[in-house]
Design an enzyme around this catalytic site. Structure first.
Site, PDB file in Angstrom:
ATOM      1  N   TYR A 198      37.402  40.247  36.555  1.00  0.00           N
ATOM      2  CA  TYR A 198      36.901  38.968  37.064  1.00  0.00           C
ATOM      3  C   TYR A 198      36.217  39.216  38.398  1.00  0.00           C
ATOM      4  O   TYR A 198      36.718  39.949  39.243  1.00  0.00           O
ATOM      5  CB  TYR A 198      38.036  37.963  37.255  1.00  0.00           C
ATOM      6  CG  TYR A 198      37.588  36.661  37.907  1.00  0.00           C
ATOM      7  CD1 TYR A 198      37.177  35.588  37.136  1.00  0.00           C
ATOM      8  CD2 TYR A 198      37.547  36.531  39.303  1.00  0.00           C
ATOM      9  CE1 TYR A 198      36.745  34.407  37.725  1.00  0.00           C
ATOM     10  CE2 TYR A 198      37.116  35.357  39.892  1.00  0.00           C
ATOM     11  CZ  TYR A 198      36.713  34.296  39.105  1.00  0.00           C
ATOM     12  OH  TYR A 198      36.270  33.140  39.683  1.00  0.00           O
ATOM     13  N   GLU A 233      29.867  33.277  39.300  1.00  0.00           N
ATOM     14  CA  GLU A 233      31.118  33.698  38.664  1.00  0.00           C
ATOM     15  C   GLU A 233      30.807  34.527  37.427  1.00  0.00           C
ATOM     16  O   GLU A 233      30.046  34.089  36.556  1.00  0.00           O
ATOM     17  CB  GLU A 233      31.963  32.484  38.280  1.00  0.00           C
ATOM     18  CG  GLU A 233      33.316  32.857  37.692  1.00  0.00           C
ATOM     19  CD  GLU A 233      34.151  31.643  37.317  1.00  0.00           C
ATOM     20  OE1 GLU A 233      35.257  31.493  37.834  1.00  0.00           O
ATOM     21  OE2 GLU A 233      33.654  30.832  36.488  1.00  0.00           O
TER      22      GLU A 233
END
Length: 386
Positions: free
Chosen positions: A109, A197
């Site tokens: 992530y 993101e």
């Protein structure tokens, strides 16, 4: 302003970040024609909506051949996806994205956002990719690291190393990671982004880093500097009333309550919604009219509030600083006479020329209920709709 995944990946690619090859389209025919040019054993079909959780809702499919891709495309286009971010009404799929499949070894992530508290750029990284980062933060907080960097033209290499340290990459792949962080930082600064993101960022079996999914949000206040970004705006993904509000420079967000709110100033608007809840009801919207209150602007605000069929009453809460209360009061009276409001209307004025404003309301001949303070205003509108 939000954009679609396929658009975000093109921006990442422009700044040198690695992304899978992919194509998008609005019809099955367009998708299939473009997909034939991809070099892949399997196809990854993704619904393009401004919401996360698409995979769990059936918006991501891995397909073995063109025939399966054709059938899946026909099924997915026009489908309403309901995820944890869409709300119960869901979002209709109006465009699709197909990309080449990847051989995934590990998932990470990575995100980049503005940290307003420290006035720095914050990178959040984790070796637990491919899942909700909120769940990781709750169950394994030690698996997430946050690196805050000062705002410069370029990011320092030592900061890049801190960001990717949790990925535990070998020397060769670490160089890819450093290059990726530099690319994202450059893109973030150059486009006035609020958020980037990548979830997941993957390490392939071929030992390459690849941005497998991407989400971006841009600062609405600086979008005028980036017409190329503004062109990516998809009005189909936005609430029609919010689009209408933006035409009049009104900040409007629809909520689920029954009391419509018209306030000047975001902080005062939040306080107004809080005190409505304190008195036992729910606000129907957030609406900030800003520093101006012309008849046209107030009329537009009334129309937008009343377009919500759940609204049973309206509370106007104005603090006159730059904007004089008498000017606002006249705008309210003129707009109310034009629109013919058929729900209770409570107005609270404070600040510059509030007494003059109150006289205008009292002498208008309209059924406008004046309030002495914010608590009084909330109590009165709650009582009126019961």
């Amino acid at each position: 302003m939000n954009i679609h995944e396929h658009q975000a990946k093109q921006i990442l690619k422009k700044y040198g970040a690695p992304v899978p090859n992919g194509v998008f389209g609005f019809t099955t025919e367009e998708i299939i024609e473009k997909a034939k040019k991809l070099r892949t054993q399997k196809y990854v079909l993704k619904a393009q909506i401004h919401a996360g959780g698409r995979g769990k809702a059936g918006g991501v499919k891995i397909l073995d051949n063109i025939q399966d891709l054709t059938l899946a495309s026909k099924e997915m286009l026009g489908k309403v996806l309901i995820t944890h971010q869409t709300g119960p009404s869901g979002k209709e799929v109006k465009r699709l994205y197909v990309e080449e499949s990847s051989n995934i070894r590990r998932e990470f992530y990575l995100s980049c956002l503005v940290d307003r508290t420290s006035s720095k750029i914050a990178f959040i990284s984790s070796d637990q990719g491919g899942m909700d980062i909120e769940m990781v933060a709750k169950s394994n907080p030690e698996k997430i690291i946050t690196t805050k960097v000062k705002l410069f033209d370029d990011i320092k290499e030592e900061d890049c190393k801190k960001i990717i340290k949790i990925f535990n990459l070998d020397d060769k792949t670490s160089l890819q990671g450093i290059k990726l962080i530099k690319s994202i930082y450059k893109m973030f600064i150059s486009t006035d982004a609020n958020l980037v993101e990548i979830n997941p960022l993957i390490l392939t079996e071929e030992n390459n880093l690849l941005c497998l999914d991407a989400k971006m949000n841009f600062d609405d206040n600086s979008i005028f500097r980036h017409p190329e970004i503004l062109e990516l705006r998809d009005l189909n993904e936005e609430d029609p009333t919010e689009i209408e509000a933006s035409k009049y420079d009104l900040a409007y967000i629809k909520l689920d309550g029954s009391i419509g709110c018209m306030v000047n100033g975001a902080g005062l608007a939040m306080a107004t919604m809080d005190i409505i809840k304190l008195h036992g009801e729910e606000p129907a919207n957030f609406l900030d009219v800003g520093g101006g209150a012309s008849k046209e602007k107030v009329s537009a605000a009334f129309k937008i509030i009343l377009s919500d069929k759940n609204v049973k009453g309206i509370l106007i809460n104005i603090f006159g600083g730059i904007m004089r209360c008498d000017v606002l009061a006249q705008g309210v009276v003129d707009a109310a006479k034009e629109i013919k409001i058929n729900v209770p209307l409570v107005v609270r004025l404070a600040g510059t020329n509030y007494l003059e404003g109150k006289k205008i309301l009292d002498n208008s001949g309209l059924e406008i209920i004046s309030a002495s303070d914010l608590s009084d205003a909330a109590q009165k509108i709650v009582n009126e709709i019961k």
